[in-house]
Scaffold this motif. Structure first.
Motif, PDB file in Angstrom:
ATOM      1  N   ASN A   9       0.857  -1.180   0.000  1.00 47.83           N
ATOM      2  CA  ASN A   9       0.000   0.000   0.000  1.00 47.83           C
ATOM      3  C   ASN A   9       0.890   1.226   0.000  1.00 47.83           C
ATOM      4  O   ASN A   9       2.106   1.120  -0.005  1.00 47.83           O
ATOM      5  CB  ASN A   9      -0.982  -0.004   1.169  1.00 47.83           C
ATOM      6  CG  ASN A   9      -0.284  -0.211   2.491  1.00 47.83           C
ATOM      7  OD1 ASN A   9       0.896   0.070   2.626  1.00 47.83           O
ATOM      8  ND2 ASN A   9      -0.999  -0.719   3.463  1.00 47.83           N
ATOM      9  N   ARG A  10       0.268   2.377  -0.008  1.00 44.06           N
ATOM     10  CA  ARG A  10       1.034   3.624  -0.018  1.00 44.06           C
ATOM     11  C   ARG A  10       0.900   4.302   1.341  1.00 44.06           C
ATOM     12  O   ARG A  10      -0.148   4.253   1.968  1.00 44.06           O
ATOM     13  CB  ARG A  10       0.519   4.569  -1.102  1.00 44.06           C
ATOM     14  CG  ARG A  10       0.812   4.088  -2.492  1.00 44.06           C
ATOM     15  CD  ARG A  10       0.572   5.215  -3.489  1.00 44.06           C
ATOM     16  NE  ARG A  10       0.707   4.739  -4.843  1.00 44.06           N
ATOM     17  CZ  ARG A  10       1.867   4.667  -5.485  1.00 44.06           C
ATOM     18  NH1 ARG A  10       2.963   5.076  -4.888  1.00 44.06           N
ATOM     19  NH2 ARG A  10       1.924   4.221  -6.725  1.00 44.06           N
ATOM     20  N   ASP A  11       1.987   4.980   1.741  1.00 44.57           N
ATOM     21  CA  ASP A  11       1.920   5.772   2.964  1.00 44.57           C
ATOM     22  C   ASP A  11       1.378   7.165   2.606  1.00 44.57           C
ATOM     23  O   ASP A  11       1.128   7.457   1.429  1.00 44.57           O
ATOM     24  CB  ASP A  11       3.284   5.820   3.665  1.00 44.57           C
ATOM     25  CG  ASP A  11       4.343   6.590   2.906  1.00 44.57           C
ATOM     26  OD1 ASP A  11       4.008   7.273   1.914  1.00 44.57           O
ATOM     27  OD2 ASP A  11       5.508   6.510   3.289  1.00 44.57           O
ATOM     28  N   ARG A  15       4.648   6.889  -0.883  1.00 43.93           N
ATOM     29  CA  ARG A  15       5.673   5.856  -1.049  1.00 43.93           C
ATOM     30  C   ARG A  15       5.057   4.475  -0.824  1.00 43.93           C
ATOM     31  O   ARG A  15       4.114   4.316  -0.053  1.00 43.93           O
ATOM     32  CB  ARG A  15       6.809   6.087  -0.061  1.00 43.93           C
ATOM     33  CG  ARG A  15       7.532   7.391  -0.278  1.00 43.93           C
ATOM     34  CD  ARG A  15       8.582   7.597   0.756  1.00 43.93           C
ATOM     35  NE  ARG A  15       7.937   7.646   2.072  1.00 43.93           N
ATOM     36  CZ  ARG A  15       8.529   8.074   3.170  1.00 43.93           C
ATOM     37  NH1 ARG A  15       9.770   8.458   3.128  1.00 43.93           N
ATOM     38  NH2 ARG A  15       7.877   8.109   4.314  1.00 43.93           N
ATOM     39  N   VAL A  17       4.680   0.885   0.713  1.00 40.25           N
ATOM     40  CA  VAL A  17       4.971   0.215   1.983  1.00 40.25           C
ATOM     41  C   VAL A  17       4.664  -1.261   1.788  1.00 40.25           C
ATOM     42  O   VAL A  17       3.579  -1.638   1.354  1.00 40.25           O
ATOM     43  CB  VAL A  17       4.122   0.794   3.132  1.00 40.25           C
ATOM     44  CG1 VAL A  17       4.387   0.029   4.419  1.00 40.25           C
ATOM     45  CG2 VAL A  17       4.415   2.275   3.309  1.00 40.25           C
ATOM     46  N   THR A  19       4.409  -5.051   3.501  1.00 42.43           N
ATOM     47  CA  THR A  19       4.202  -5.762   4.759  1.00 42.43           C
ATOM     48  C   THR A  19       4.385  -7.253   4.507  1.00 42.43           C
ATOM     49  O   THR A  19       3.707  -7.835   3.655  1.00 42.43           O
ATOM     50  CB  THR A  19       2.785  -5.510   5.313  1.00 42.43           C
ATOM     51  OG1 THR A  19       2.567  -4.106   5.387  1.00 42.43           O
ATOM     52  CG2 THR A  19       2.621  -6.129   6.680  1.00 42.43           C
ATOM     53  N   PHE A  24       7.028  -4.182   8.535  1.00 44.70           N
ATOM     54  CA  PHE A  24       6.797  -3.124   7.556  1.00 44.70           C
ATOM     55  C   PHE A  24       8.122  -2.666   6.957  1.00 44.70           C
ATOM     56  O   PHE A  24       9.110  -2.493   7.673  1.00 44.70           O
ATOM     57  CB  PHE A  24       6.111  -1.920   8.217  1.00 44.70           C
ATOM     58  CG  PHE A  24       4.747  -2.235   8.733  1.00 44.70           C
ATOM     59  CD1 PHE A  24       3.654  -2.185   7.886  1.00 44.70           C
ATOM     60  CD2 PHE A  24       4.563  -2.601  10.057  1.00 44.70           C
ATOM     61  CE1 PHE A  24       2.386  -2.486   8.361  1.00 44.70           C
ATOM     62  CE2 PHE A  24       3.316  -2.903  10.538  1.00 44.70           C
ATOM     63  CZ  PHE A  24       2.217  -2.850   9.691  1.00 44.70           C
ATOM     64  N   ASN A  26       9.316   0.486   4.575  1.00 47.68           N
ATOM     65  CA  ASN A  26       8.917   1.743   3.939  1.00 47.68           C
ATOM     66  C   ASN A  26       9.789   2.034   2.727  1.00 47.68           C
ATOM     67  O   ASN A  26      10.916   1.561   2.630  1.00 47.68           O
ATOM     68  CB  ASN A  26       9.048   2.898   4.937  1.00 47.68           C
ATOM     69  CG  ASN A  26       8.034   2.765   6.036  1.00 47.68           C
ATOM     70  OD1 ASN A  26       6.872   2.461   5.782  1.00 47.68           O
ATOM     71  ND2 ASN A  26       8.473   2.965   7.270  1.00 47.68           N
TER      72      ASN A  26
END
Length: 155
Positions: A9-11, A15, A17, A19, A24, A26
């Motif tokens: 997913n995106r932060d 960016r 991320v 998992t 996590f 980044n």
């Protein structure tokens, strides 16, 4: 690491991320192994330290949302206009100015030296301009006659 049990997913900063097993990572960066010959195969997810975190044989292995996210990220990182037509070349000696039509629009580039044209295969070329932008000619025989004639002076 070869794993398909991961989430992407995106932060809030946009960016990626990653998992894996509750850990996590980044600022993950996707990298294609063969960006021209097999762009959808051999994709690695690299951590910020340059370590490979995930390897995928093909984008097709991913579920739709992860595949779409990776495709968007790869498209935003890679800028390689594809030359469709060479309209004009200022000189057959280098440096020379080229007016070309690409899939991103019309461009004028400067070819510093003939060595800046690299042959990737029998029909595929990569041209680097004076700013370091790479232009792809995917299929030289498919270019129009004028483009091939102009290009032949440099090959």
């Amino acid at each position: 690491m070869i794993s398909h049990d991961f989430r992407l997913n995106r932060d809030p900063f946009g960016r990626l991320v990653l998992t894996i097993d509750g850990r996590f990572y980044n600022a993950v960066v996707p990298v294609r192994s063969f960006p021209i010959s097999a762009p959808d195969q051999g994709i690695a997810l690299m951590g910020p330290d340059g370590a490979e975190l995930v390897w995928m044989d093909s984008l097709e292995e991913l579920p739709g949302d992860a595949r779409e996210l990776l495709t968007q990220e790869l498209a935003s990182r890679e800028f390689m206009p594809e030359v469709r037509r060479i309209r004009h070349v200022s000189s057959f000696a280098t440096p020379s100015r080229w007016q070309v039509e690409t899939d991103r629009g019309d461009v004028e580039l400067v070819l510093k030296a003939e060595e800046d044209i690299r042959r990737l295969s029998a029909s595929t070329l990569l041209i680097a301009d004076n700013h370091g932008v790479q232009y792809l000619i995917r299929d030289v025989p498919a270019l129009d006659k004028t483009s091939r004639r102009l290009l032949d002076h440099f090959l």
